[in-house]
Design a protein around this motif. Structure first.
Motif, PDB file in Angstrom:
ATOM      1  N   LEU A 102       0.830  -1.201   0.000  1.00 38.88           N
ATOM      2  CA  LEU A 102       0.000   0.000   0.000  1.00 38.88           C
ATOM      3  C   LEU A 102       0.865   1.252   0.000  1.00 38.88           C
ATOM      4  O   LEU A 102       1.909   1.308   0.653  1.00 38.88           O
ATOM      5  CB  LEU A 102      -0.903   0.023   1.233  1.00 38.88           C
ATOM      6  CG  LEU A 102      -1.966  -1.063   1.369  1.00 38.88           C
ATOM      7  CD1 LEU A 102      -2.848  -0.759   2.569  1.00 38.88           C
ATOM      8  CD2 LEU A 102      -2.801  -1.174   0.119  1.00 38.88           C
ATOM      9  N   THR A 103       0.406   2.267  -0.690  1.00 38.08           N
ATOM     10  CA  THR A 103       1.075   3.563  -0.667  1.00 38.08           C
ATOM     11  C   THR A 103       0.640   4.331   0.580  1.00 38.08           C
ATOM     12  O   THR A 103      -0.359   3.996   1.231  1.00 38.08           O
ATOM     13  CB  THR A 103       0.718   4.387  -1.911  1.00 38.08           C
ATOM     14  OG1 THR A 103      -0.684   4.686  -1.884  1.00 38.08           O
ATOM     15  CG2 THR A 103       1.046   3.613  -3.188  1.00 38.08           C
ATOM     16  N   GLN A 104       1.386   5.369   0.905  1.00 39.04           N
ATOM     17  CA  GLN A 104       1.009   6.216   2.050  1.00 39.04           C
ATOM     18  C   GLN A 104      -0.376   6.840   1.861  1.00 39.04           C
ATOM     19  O   GLN A 104      -1.184   6.835   2.793  1.00 39.04           O
ATOM     20  CB  GLN A 104       2.062   7.294   2.271  1.00 39.04           C
ATOM     21  CG  GLN A 104       3.415   6.768   2.724  1.00 39.04           C
ATOM     22  CD  GLN A 104       3.372   6.123   4.095  1.00 39.04           C
ATOM     23  OE1 GLN A 104       3.260   4.898   4.198  1.00 39.04           O
ATOM     24  NE2 GLN A 104       3.452   6.925   5.127  1.00 39.04           N
ATOM     25  N   PRO A 105      -0.698   7.381   0.680  1.00 42.53           N
ATOM     26  CA  PRO A 105      -2.050   7.921   0.490  1.00 42.53           C
ATOM     27  C   PRO A 105      -3.140   6.852   0.678  1.00 42.53           C
ATOM     28  O   PRO A 105      -4.225   7.159   1.187  1.00 42.53           O
ATOM     29  CB  PRO A 105      -2.024   8.451  -0.947  1.00 42.53           C
ATOM     30  CG  PRO A 105      -0.595   8.787  -1.200  1.00 42.53           C
ATOM     31  CD  PRO A 105       0.175   7.727  -0.473  1.00 42.53           C
ATOM     32  N   GLN A 106      -2.872   5.609   0.261  1.00 42.30           N
ATOM     33  CA  GLN A 106      -3.864   4.554   0.453  1.00 42.30           C
ATOM     34  C   GLN A 106      -4.064   4.245   1.932  1.00 42.30           C
ATOM     35  O   GLN A 106      -5.196   4.074   2.392  1.00 42.30           O
ATOM     36  CB  GLN A 106      -3.434   3.291  -0.303  1.00 42.30           C
ATOM     37  CG  GLN A 106      -3.600   3.388  -1.809  1.00 42.30           C
ATOM     38  CD  GLN A 106      -3.028   2.182  -2.523  1.00 42.30           C
ATOM     39  OE1 GLN A 106      -2.022   1.602  -2.102  1.00 42.30           O
ATOM     40  NE2 GLN A 106      -3.663   1.786  -3.616  1.00 42.30           N
TER      41      GLN A 106
END
Length: 341
Positions: A34-38
């Motif tokens: 997962l990305t930080q925004p996710q």
């Protein structure tokens, strides 16, 4: 890829009290990270004070009982927070106990956070009781909290507290407030304005505000999450068991102090704030020059009573040497996040 999650109520042994926490299992495949925004979007979706993201363990981490977590509020990632640490400790160590991997003794492990490594443990009574049915499972954990305790040079004036919380400016509560409140960090990135009120009535009169304190931190300590932590001294209950430190073989016994607290941050009230409890306990121990065992009740006014324990051991120079946070947790829900956008 669906992601499993579990919610717990932390700093309580009763479901639907304490402070709720979501623990989300991150994907085991590196291609699905997962990305930080996710992660931030998921934390906003849960809309809890914090959400924990639990990383998959490597074989070496499994052998050494090490777990890595990321902690997100609804607005940002934070390096450390108390109720996510205790909740995660209860969750991961409780599963070891369930699987019979610890016998009947103390269960120990380590949680990795941005603030550092946190040794965690379950006492024998908790690890043995965790083998009961999951519907009634109640676990208590202890965590050795990383700390870089710092009192900032400029305190927060009483007039600013009254501006943010008008109830404190009323004739019935104005005298309950000190002239100023210290601004204190437990680690870089976690800062609290510690406001003592003389009466429980003044504490109960507070209501959440959307305004931010707007403080200036000492050089090198920004940026930081900043909360306002109000406290009332309920009682001092004598001395308890000694707090072990490396400074001396025989350490003076810790004085036991009972407090009622409330914490406001980012426009909401938090039912239980372990990081603020640790910050306050360290501040009281260092200003009074003694080891402290603090028992805190928070969340009463929200209908989510939480019980937090903190022990602080000081070194020979009255510096903070050891901070132990303790509390219980009970599992409430399990489910899956179906799709990550």
């Amino acid at each position: 890829m669906p992601l499993p999650f579990t919610t717990l109520d932390v700093f309580t042994t009763t479901k639907y009290l304490g402070n709720p926490l979501a623990i989300v299992h991150l994907p085991t495949s590196s291609s699905s990270t997962l990305t930080q925004p996710q992660k931030q979007s998921i934390a906003r979706e849960f809309n809890l004070s914090e959400t924990v993201f639990l990383h998959p363990q490597s074989p070496a981490q499994k052998e050494s009982r090490i777990w890595q977590i990321d902690i997100f509020t609804t607005f940002q990632e934070v390096p450390f927070a108390g109720h996510p640490t205790i909740g995660a400790a209860c969750y991961v160590l409780g599963r070891l106990a369930d699987n019979g991997k610890c016998g009947n003794g103390v269960v120990e492990g380590t949680i990795l956070t941005q603030a550092g490594s946190i040794p965690i443990s379950l006492p024998p009574s908790s690890s043995s009781s965790s083998s009961s049915s999951s519907d009634s499972k109640k676990i208590e954990a202890k965590a050795q909290i990383p700390h870089n305790f710092h009192v900032h040079s400029s305190p927060f004036p009483r007039s600013s507290s009254q501006s943010l919380f008008p109830a404190l400016a009323s004739p019935s509560h104005e005298s309950a407030l000190r002239k100023s409140a210290p601004i204190v960090s437990i680690v870089k990135g976690m800062t609290f304005i510690l406001v003592e009120v003389a009466t429980v009535e003044a504490l109960e009169a507070l209501s959440a505000t959307v305004a931010e304190p707007g403080i200036g931190l000492d050089e090198g300590w920004a940026p930081s999450l900043v909360g306002m932590y109000f406290y009332h001294r309920v009682a001092s209950a004598g001395t308890g068991e000694g707090v072990e430190t490396a400074a001396a073989t025989a350490t003076p016994k810790a004085e036991v102090m009972e407090l009622r607290t409330r914490m406001f941050c980012e426009g909401f009230e938090d039912p239980a704030t372990g990081s603020a409890a640790c910050t306050l306990a360290c501040y009281l121990a260092t200003t009074e020059g003694k080891n402290l065992k603090v028992r805190i009740v928070q969340g009463e006014e929200m209908g989510r009573r939480s019980e937090i324990g903190v022990e602080v051991g000081l070194g020979e120079g009255r510096e903070v040497e050891r901070v132990e946070l303790s509390g219980s947790a009970v599992e409430v829900m399990e489910g899956r996040l179906l799709q990550i956008g």
